[in-house]
Design an enzyme around this catalytic site. Structure first.
Site, mmCIF file in Angstrom:
data_model
loop_
_atom_site.group_PDB
_atom_site.id
_atom_site.type_symbol
_atom_site.label_atom_id
_atom_site.label_comp_id
_atom_site.label_asym_id
_atom_site.label_seq_id
_atom_site.Cartn_x
_atom_site.Cartn_y
_atom_site.Cartn_z
ATOM 1 N N HIS A 106 -11.713 34.613 -15.825
ATOM 2 C CA HIS A 106 -10.438 35.349 -15.823
ATOM 3 C C HIS A 106 -10.257 36.204 -17.074
ATOM 4 O O HIS A 106 -9.145 36.565 -17.434
ATOM 5 C CB HIS A 106 -9.263 34.371 -15.674
ATOM 6 C CG HIS A 106 -9.187 33.745 -14.311
ATOM 7 N ND1 HIS A 106 -8.415 32.642 -14.027
ATOM 8 C CD2 HIS A 106 -9.791 34.075 -13.146
ATOM 9 C CE1 HIS A 106 -8.565 32.316 -12.734
ATOM 10 N NE2 HIS A 106 -9.393 33.165 -12.193
ATOM 11 N N THR A 173 -7.649 21.521 -14.271
ATOM 12 C CA THR A 173 -7.282 22.643 -13.403
ATOM 13 C C THR A 173 -6.591 22.109 -12.164
ATOM 14 O O THR A 173 -6.999 21.089 -11.611
ATOM 15 C CB THR A 173 -8.509 23.530 -13.071
ATOM 16 O OG1 THR A 173 -8.116 24.547 -12.159
ATOM 17 C CG2 THR A 173 -9.657 22.731 -12.499
ATOM 18 N N ASN A 198 -8.500 15.079 -14.724
ATOM 19 C CA ASN A 198 -7.189 15.721 -14.805
ATOM 20 C C ASN A 198 -6.115 14.700 -15.168
ATOM 21 O O ASN A 198 -6.292 13.501 -14.972
ATOM 22 C CB ASN A 198 -6.852 16.389 -13.461
ATOM 23 C CG ASN A 198 -5.939 17.595 -13.620
ATOM 24 O OD1 ASN A 198 -6.295 18.565 -14.265
ATOM 25 N ND2 ASN A 198 -4.754 17.536 -13.037
HETATM 26 P P1 NAD Z 1 -2.618 25.083 -14.046
HETATM 27 O O1 NAD Z 1 -1.545 25.258 -15.068
HETATM 28 O O2 NAD Z 1 -2.360 25.508 -12.667
HETATM 29 O O3 NAD Z 1 -3.052 23.555 -14.003
HETATM 30 C C1 NAD Z 1 -3.278 22.811 -15.152
HETATM 31 C C2 NAD Z 1 -3.735 21.418 -14.755
HETATM 32 O O4 NAD Z 1 -4.028 20.713 -15.949
HETATM 33 C C3 NAD Z 1 -2.673 20.609 -13.986
HETATM 34 O O5 NAD Z 1 -3.277 20.029 -12.849
HETATM 35 C C4 NAD Z 1 -2.245 19.538 -15.002
HETATM 36 O O6 NAD Z 1 -1.970 18.306 -14.372
HETATM 37 C C5 NAD Z 1 -3.468 19.427 -15.872
HETATM 38 N N1 NAD Z 1 -3.190 19.006 -17.258
HETATM 39 C C6 NAD Z 1 -2.102 19.275 -18.025
HETATM 40 N N2 NAD Z 1 -2.229 18.718 -19.227
HETATM 41 C C7 NAD Z 1 -3.424 18.062 -19.244
HETATM 42 C C8 NAD Z 1 -4.119 17.281 -20.214
HETATM 43 N N3 NAD Z 1 -3.615 17.059 -21.437
HETATM 44 N N4 NAD Z 1 -5.322 16.771 -19.871
HETATM 45 C C9 NAD Z 1 -5.857 16.980 -18.646
HETATM 46 N N5 NAD Z 1 -5.249 17.707 -17.683
HETATM 47 C C10 NAD Z 1 -4.048 18.249 -17.983
HETATM 48 O O7 NAD Z 1 -3.875 25.829 -14.650
HETATM 49 P P2 NAD Z 1 -5.231 26.379 -13.979
HETATM 50 O O8 NAD Z 1 -5.660 25.503 -12.881
HETATM 51 O O9 NAD Z 1 -6.134 26.677 -15.114
HETATM 52 O O10 NAD Z 1 -4.842 27.751 -13.293
HETATM 53 C C11 NAD Z 1 -3.979 28.556 -13.934
HETATM 54 C C12 NAD Z 1 -4.311 29.997 -14.215
HETATM 55 O O11 NAD Z 1 -3.516 30.288 -15.378
HETATM 56 C C13 NAD Z 1 -5.699 30.368 -14.615
HETATM 57 O O12 NAD Z 1 -5.980 31.482 -13.891
HETATM 58 C C14 NAD Z 1 -5.656 30.704 -16.103
HETATM 59 O O13 NAD Z 1 -6.300 31.941 -16.343
HETATM 60 C C15 NAD Z 1 -4.225 30.874 -16.435
HETATM 61 N N6 NAD Z 1 -3.789 30.176 -17.685
HETATM 62 C C16 NAD Z 1 -4.618 30.106 -18.785
HETATM 63 C C17 NAD Z 1 -4.222 29.435 -19.971
HETATM 64 C C18 NAD Z 1 -5.153 29.404 -21.184
HETATM 65 O O14 NAD Z 1 -6.005 30.266 -21.323
HETATM 66 N N7 NAD Z 1 -5.045 28.415 -22.089
HETATM 67 C C19 NAD Z 1 -2.970 28.805 -19.996
HETATM 68 C C20 NAD Z 1 -2.139 28.903 -18.854
HETATM 69 C C21 NAD Z 1 -2.574 29.579 -17.706
#
Ligand code: NAD
Ligand code: ZN
Length: 232
Positions: A106, A173, A198
């Site tokens: 991404h 994710t 997760n």
């Molecule tokens: P999402 O926010 O949809 O899901 C995050 C997942 O991580 C959830 O299932 C949650 O239960 C889990 N989670 C939360 N805290 C956790 C922890 N401490 N340990 C383990 N698991 C944990 O994110 P996604 O699936 O990556 O999809 C979201 C989209 O948003 C992507 O396309 C991404 O590009 C973008 N995004 C990126 C960032 C970043 O770069 N850090 C941050 C937010 C969103």
């Protein structure tokens, strides 16, 4: 020896202080996805979108990789075969934690892209609307991130890795964003053992052979230790 393919999402960076999609109070919670993460949103209000990514870029520059990022880097250096990290994250915490050749499907916050000619360059801390492209001088600079409705990067390379994986792990994710959500099926079709790591079981969990539930900073180092012990 066995090739490992790992898909990471926002959850692996959560404990470093970067909010995930659905976190309450996070940057994402204050904006609608359609406004800040689609080409249409950018066309409608480029200032809002640049401000949103500027804020995220500043935040990402202030945080440190955590034990989960570091454990994956260790796995890469100690596992006798290839360990491929594919991330949906736009931060650079895998790299900061020592990982190599990370595939950013991404895009990256620290990259700028010209919407007119496709030229890429390092993003300044703050991008401004109308900034000229260094290559073609059009005022069409945008963050080099993949928005909803756009094609993720490096898909051919990713599918090729999935088709030769022996182990596939999805870490932090939610499995709600395609095509990444379907990677587990690709890996399974290739005969890989699949594991979801997760904070909570996700909707896609039924597709996995195995599951580790908990915080990434605890579960990922555990998983890596287990793999490296098996190797000996
Ligand atoms: P999402 O926010 O949809 O899901 C995050 C997942 O991580 C959830 O299932 C949650 O239960 C889990 N989670 C939360 N805290 C956790 C922890 N401490 N340990 C383990 N698991 C944990 O994110 P996604 O699936 O990556 O999809 C979201 C989209 O948003 C992507 O396309 C991404 O590009 C973008 N995004 C990126 C960032 C970043 O770069 N850090 C941050 C937010 C969103
Ligand atoms: Zn250009």
């Amino acid at each position: 020896m066995e090739k490992i393919v790992i898909l990471t999402g926002a959850g692996i960076s959560a404990e470093s202080g970067l909010s995930t999609f659905r976190d309450e109070g996070g940057l994402w919670a204050q904006h609608r996805i359609e406004d800040v993460a689609t080409p249409e949103g950018f066309a409608r209000d480029p200032d809002l979108v640049q401000d949103f990514y500027n804020a995220r870029r500043v935040q990402a520059a202030q945080v440190q990789p955590n034990a989960a990022h570091q454990a994956l880097a260790r796995l890469q250096s100690e596992w006798p075969s290839e360990v491929v990290i594919v991330t949906q994250n736009v931060d650079s915490l895998h790299e900061a934690g020592g990982a190599e050749n990370v595939i950013h499907m991404h895009g990256r916050l620290d990259g700028a892209l010209c919407a007119a000619c496709g030229h890429r360059w390092a993003a300044p801390p703050e991008m401004a609307v109308g900034e000229p492209c260094p290559a073609c001088a059009e005022p069409t600079a945008r963050p080099d991130v993949v928005w909803f409705g756009e094609m993720p990067y490096h898909m051919e390379e990713i599918y090729s890795h999935l088709s030769s994986a022996s182990v596939f792990a999805a870490i932090g994710t939610s499995g709600q964003v395609y095509p990444a959500a379907a990677f587990v099926h690709e890996a399974q079709a290739a005969g890989a053992h699949t594991i979801e790591i997760n904070l909570e079981p996700t909707m896609g969990t039924s597709g996995f052979d195995d599951r580790l539930v908990g915080k990434a900073t605890e579960t990922v180092p555990q998983w890596v230790n287990r793999l490296l012990q098996q190797k000996d």
